[in-house]
Design a protein around this motif. Structure first.
Motif, mmCIF file in Angstrom:
data_model
loop_
_atom_site.group_PDB
_atom_site.id
_atom_site.type_symbol
_atom_site.label_atom_id
_atom_site.label_comp_id
_atom_site.label_asym_id
_atom_site.label_seq_id
_atom_site.Cartn_x
_atom_site.Cartn_y
_atom_site.Cartn_z
ATOM 1 N N ARG B 179 -1.675 -0.360 7.261
ATOM 2 C CA ARG B 179 -0.511 0.157 6.487
ATOM 3 C C ARG B 179 -0.227 -1.134 5.208
ATOM 4 N NH1 ARG B 179 -0.079 4.527 8.341
ATOM 5 N NH2 ARG B 179 0.595 4.659 10.711
ATOM 6 N N ASP B 208 -0.021 5.754 4.167
ATOM 7 C CA ASP B 208 1.480 5.639 4.722
ATOM 8 C C ASP B 208 1.463 6.595 5.980
ATOM 9 O OD1 ASP B 208 1.473 8.290 4.358
ATOM 10 O OD2 ASP B 208 2.393 8.242 2.291
ATOM 11 N N TYR B 209 2.766 6.886 6.416
ATOM 12 C CA TYR B 209 2.858 7.048 7.791
ATOM 13 C C TYR B 209 2.478 8.849 7.810
ATOM 14 C CZ TYR B 209 5.153 3.039 9.337
ATOM 15 O OH TYR B 209 5.397 1.700 9.542
ATOM 16 N N LYS B 214 -2.878 5.436 -0.005
ATOM 17 C CA LYS B 214 -2.197 4.604 -1.014
ATOM 18 C C LYS B 214 -3.019 3.486 -1.855
ATOM 19 C CE LYS B 214 2.063 3.914 -0.169
ATOM 20 N NZ LYS B 214 3.342 3.265 0.144
#
Lengths: 480, 480
Positions: B179, B208-209, B214
Motif C-alpha cells: 500500500r 489500493d484497496y 497506483k
C-alpha cells in the motif's frame, strides 16, 4: 488519454514517429514556401510558422526517452535525421548516441563538431566511453582521455583492449562491493548512504581486502534475512562468474539459461574487475540473431536502411561477386550439354525445376543446422546421425515430389523416359542438397568461420551446378 | 579445478555434454556385451559395471542446473534422451520440462505416465501450468485442475485464455504488492516476514484497496531512501505497464528499450493482475529471431534436430510444394521460348545466370526489409524513399555486374548483341528483384501476415520466372 499512452509504449511509439514525421513535413513545406515566396510580408509569417513547428517538435523530443529518440533517428532518412538531431538538447546527446546502431551513430557523429562530442562524452561512464571511442576522431579521443582521472582512464583502456565479442568489452564498472564480516544491518545503512544504486543491481559483490571475489549477496536475500546476520552467513559462495576474455555469446547464453540479471567479471587470480548486466546481454542476443540472418543472405553487416546508395552497394558487393562466379560455373555446366539441349529442347525448360527445388530444400536443411549450431546442439557425437536423418528426409521428398514432377513432365512431353530421368535427377539433387546442407556449415565451423556466412549462396551454388549436371547428364546418357 | 569450472559455465557445459554422451556409450557397450555373452558369471560382472555407469551418470545429472539438463536432453537423439530422462530425479521433472523446447517436451511427456506427469506438475505455479497444459493429455489436465485451489485454477484458466503471442500468456502471478500509505520501514519488515521473494523482484507493486495499480516502488529506491518516508513519496507514479491482450513482441521491445527487469500487467480498469519479467522476454526475443530465420527458409516451426523423419518431412512439405508450383511456372515460361532456344542454344546456358543473380540480390533486399520491419523502422512514411534507394542500388549493380557478364558472354559466344541483351536482362531483373524485395514483405504485412513467411521462396519465384521471361523475351526480340 495520456495515461493510456504511457502504458502502451509500443503503440505510442509508432504514434510518436508519425507525429515527428508529420512535424518535419510541415517544416519542409514551410521551407519550400519560404524559398518560393519573395515578398517580405510572407516570409515573416512563414518564418513564424516554421519556428513554431520546430518548437513543437523540440518539445515532443524532450518528452521522449533517449531510446525512443534513438528509434526515431534510425527510422528517418539522413536529412530529416540530422534536423531532428540538431533539435535534441545537448545534454541528452550522449545517452542517445549510446542507444543508436553503429551505422546511425556514425552519421550523427559526422554531424557534430569536436566541442559537441566532448560535451556529450563528459557524462559517460568508462564502459560507455569505450563503446563510443572507436567511432570518434582520434584527436577527440586523445583529448577525452586527458580529461579523465587515472582510474577512469585505466578502465577505458582496459575495456578497449578486448575484442568486441569478449566479455571484457561488454562489462561495466559500476557495482557495489561489500565485506563479508559485517552484519546485513550495516550493509543496509551503507546502501542508504550511497543515495543511488547502479542500474540492474540485483546483487552486491563480496570481496576481501585484496579485491578478490568471495561471493555475492543477492538483494533478495539481503531483504528477507535477519539484519543481525553476517554477510558471510547469507551470501552465495560460488556464483556464476566470467573472465574478461570469455566469449560474450557464451556469457549471454549463461544469462539466458540461469536467468541472471548481473554477474561478476573476475581476473584469472579471482580479483573482481567489473560486472555484466542483462541489458548488454539482451542487446547481444538481438545482434547475434540479426547478424545470423544477414550473413545467411550474404550481407556483410547491419545496414542502416537509409545508408547511402554507395554504402549499400559495397555491403552487397562481395557476395554478389561470388554469386556471379557460381552462376557462371552453373552456366558452363549447362554449356557442356548444349548438344543435348539442341536435340531435346524440353531439357532447357525442365532443368531449372531440378535446380530450384534442390536449392530450396538445401536452404531448409542448412537453416536447421546453423540454428542448431548456434544453440550448441550439434557436436562431434551426433553429426553422422543428423546426416543420416537429413538424407532419409531428402530421399522421401525426392521420390514423392520428383515423382509428381516426373508425371507432369510425362504429361507435357509425352515421354515416360523423360519423366523417369526427371524423378531420378530430383531425388539425387535433393540428396546432394541434404549432404551439402550438413557439410557446409560443419566445414565452416571447423575452419573457424561463422557457419551462417553466405551459407545460402553456397548451398544454392551447389544445387544449381549439381542439379544441372545430374539432370542433363542423366538425360544425355539415357534419352539421346 | 571445480571452482574454475563453475565460473565458466559454457565451457563446462560442452564438457558435461561430452561426459554424458561418454557415459551413455559405455552403458550401451555393456548392454551389447550382456546380450551377446550367455555365461552367468559374465552377466553378473557386466550388470555391475552397467549399474555403476548409470549411477555415475545419475550423480552427474543431479549436480546440474535444470537448464543444463534440458540442454543435454535437447542435444541427444530420442533413445539416449529417454535413457537420461528416466535417470532424472522425479522431483526435478517439472523444472526441466519447463526449460526444454516444445518439440523435445512432447517427446518427454510421451514417455511419462499420468501419475508421473501429475507429480511433476504439483510443484508448478499457475503460469507454468498454463505453459505446459496444451501439451498434456486431456484427462491429466482435468485431474490437475481439480487438484488446484480456486485462485490457482482461475489463474491457469486466465493464462490459457490468451493467445501464445499475447502478454496474458506470458505473465506470472508471483509478485509483492504493498500500500502507499505505509513507511518504507514497514515495507522492509513486511518483506522480511515473507522469507522469500519471487525471482526477478526489482520492484514492488503499489495497489489500493481495490487492487488498482497506483505505482511501483523499485527495490533500489526502497534501499537508498530514508525508512521513515512513505511509499507514496518514493514510488514512481506512472510506470510502464501492459494489458494482458497487448502483443508480447511489443512488450519485449519495450523491455529491451527501457531496460526493464519486471513490469506490471493491468486490466483495462487499472487492476493489477500479474507481471512480466525479463527472463520470459529474453526467451521471446530468442524465439522470435529463430522463427524469423526459419520462416524465411520456408520451415513451418522449430524442428527438434532429432525429430522423426516423418515430422521433418511434414515440416518442410508445405513450402516445398509451393516451390514446386513456382518452379513449374518458371519452367513454363521457358517452355514459351523453346523455339528461340532451339535456334540459339547459348540462351539455355546463360539464362540461369540472370535468374540466379536476381534471386540472390532480391534475397539481400528482402532480408534487409524484413529486419527493418521487425525493428519497426519501416512505416508508411518512408516506403517510397526505401524503394527508390533499393532501385538505384539495383541499377548500379545491374549495370556493373551485368556489364561484366555481358562481356563474358561476348567472349564465349562471340556475339556482341548477345552481350548487350545479357546486360540489359540482368539490369532489368535486378530492378524487378529490388521492387519485389520491398513490395512482398510490405504486402504480407498489409495482409496481416508475418513478413518473413517464406519470403525467400517467393522472391526467388519472382526472379526466376521474371529473369527467364526478360532474358528470353529480349533475346527473341533482338537476336532472332
Amino acid at each position: 488519454m495520456t495515461e493510456v499512452e504511457a502504458k502502451k509504449p509500443q503503440e505510442s511509439l509508432q504514434d510518436r514517429l508519425s507525429q515527428v514525421i508529420d512535424l518535419l513535413h510541415r517544416h519542409k513545406l514551410v521551407e519550400d514556401l519560404t524559398h518560393r515566396q519573395e515578398g517580405h510580408h510572407h516570409e515573416l509569417v512563414e518564418n513564424l510558422v516554421h519556428r513554431q513547428n520546430l518548437a513543437e517538435l523540440q518539445r515532443k523530443l524532450d518528452e521522449l526517452h533517449p531510446a525512443d529518440v534513438a528509434h526515431i533517428l534510425e527510422a528517418l532518412p539522413l536529412n530529416d535525421r540530422l534536423t531532428v538531431w540538431q533539435l535534441v538538447k545537448a545534454e541528452r546527446d550522449g545517452d542517445i548516441l549510446l542507444e543508436v546502431s553503429d551505422a546511425v551513430r556514425e552519421s550523427l557523429i559526422a554531424d557534430m563538431d569536436d566541442h559537441e562530442i566532448l560535451a556529450a562524452a563528459k557524462e559517460m561512464d568508462a564502459d560507455e566511453l569505450a563503446d563510443l571511442a572507436p567511432e570518434l576522431p582520434r584527436d577527440v579521443v586523445h583529448e577525452l582521455m586527458e580529461s579523465l582521472d587515472a582510474q577512469q582512464r585505466e578502465r577505458v583502456r582496459s575495456a578497449l583492449s578486448y575484442e568486441e565479442d569478449q566479455v571484457g568489452a561488454l562489462m561495466d564498472f559500476e557495482m557495489v562491493t561489500i565485506r563479508d564480516d559485517v552484519a546485513l544491518e550495516v550493509v543496509l545503512r551503507y546502501l542508504r548512504r550511497l543515495k543511488e544504486l547502479p542500474g540492474h543491481t540485483d546483487k552486491l559483490f563480496v570481496v576481501d581486502y585484496d579485491g578478490i571475489l568471495k561471493g555475492v549477496l543477492s538483494i533478495k536475500r539481503l531483504l528477507v534475512n535477519d539484519p543481525e546476520k553476517l554477510v558471510a552467513e547469507v551470501m552465495a559462495n560460488d556464483p556464476v562468474s566470467f573472465h574478461p576474455d570469455d566469449d560474450a555469446y557464451d556469457a549471454a547464453q549463461a544469462f539466458e539459461r540461469y536467468d541472471l540479471i548481473s554477474a561478476p567479471v573476475v581476473e584469472k587470480n579471482g580479483k573482481l574487475i567489473g560486472r555484466l548486466t542483462i541489458d548488454a546481454m539482451v542487446d547481444l542476443i538481438r545482434e547475434e540473431s540479426e547478424s545470423e540472418v544477414l550473413s545467411m543472405a550474404g550481407l556483410r553487416e547491419e545496414e542502416d536502411i537509409f545508408a547511402s546508395v554507395w554504402k549499400s552497394v559495397r555491403n552487397r558487393w562481395a557476395w554478389l561477386a561470388i554469386n556471379l562466379i557460381t552462376a557462371f560455373v552453373a552456366s558452363r555446366v549447362i554449356g557442356m550439354f548444349e548438344g543435348s539441349i539442341e536435340k531435346l529442347v524440353a531439357l532447357a525448360a525442365l532443368m531449372p525445376i531440378v535446380a530450384g527445388i534442390g536449392g530450396n530444400s538445401g536452404n531448409q536443411t542448412i537453416t536447421m543446422i546453423v540454428r542448431a549450431m548456434a544453440l550448441d546442439q550439434v557436436g562431434t557425437g551426433n553429426t553422422s546421425r543428423l546426416l543420416r536423418k537429413e538424407l532419409v528426409v531428402a530421399l522421401i521428398n525426392g521420390l514423392v515430389w520428383g515423382g509428381v514432377i516426373g508425371a507432369v513432365a510425362y504429361g507435357l512431353y509425352g515421354s515416360w523416359s523423360l519423366g523417369v530421368v526427371m524423378t531420378a535427377a530430383m531425388t539425387l539433387n535433393l540428396l546432394l542438397a541434404a549432404l551439402m546442407g550438413v557439410l557446409i556449415p560443419m566445414t565452416l565451423v571447423r575452419l573457424g568461420r561463422d557457419p551462417a556466412m553466405g551459407s545460402s549462396v553456397m548451398i544454392t551454388a551447389m544445387t544449381d551446378s549439381g542439379g544441372f549436371f545430374i539432370f542433363l547428364g542423366l538425360a544425355t546418357l539415357f534419352l539421346l
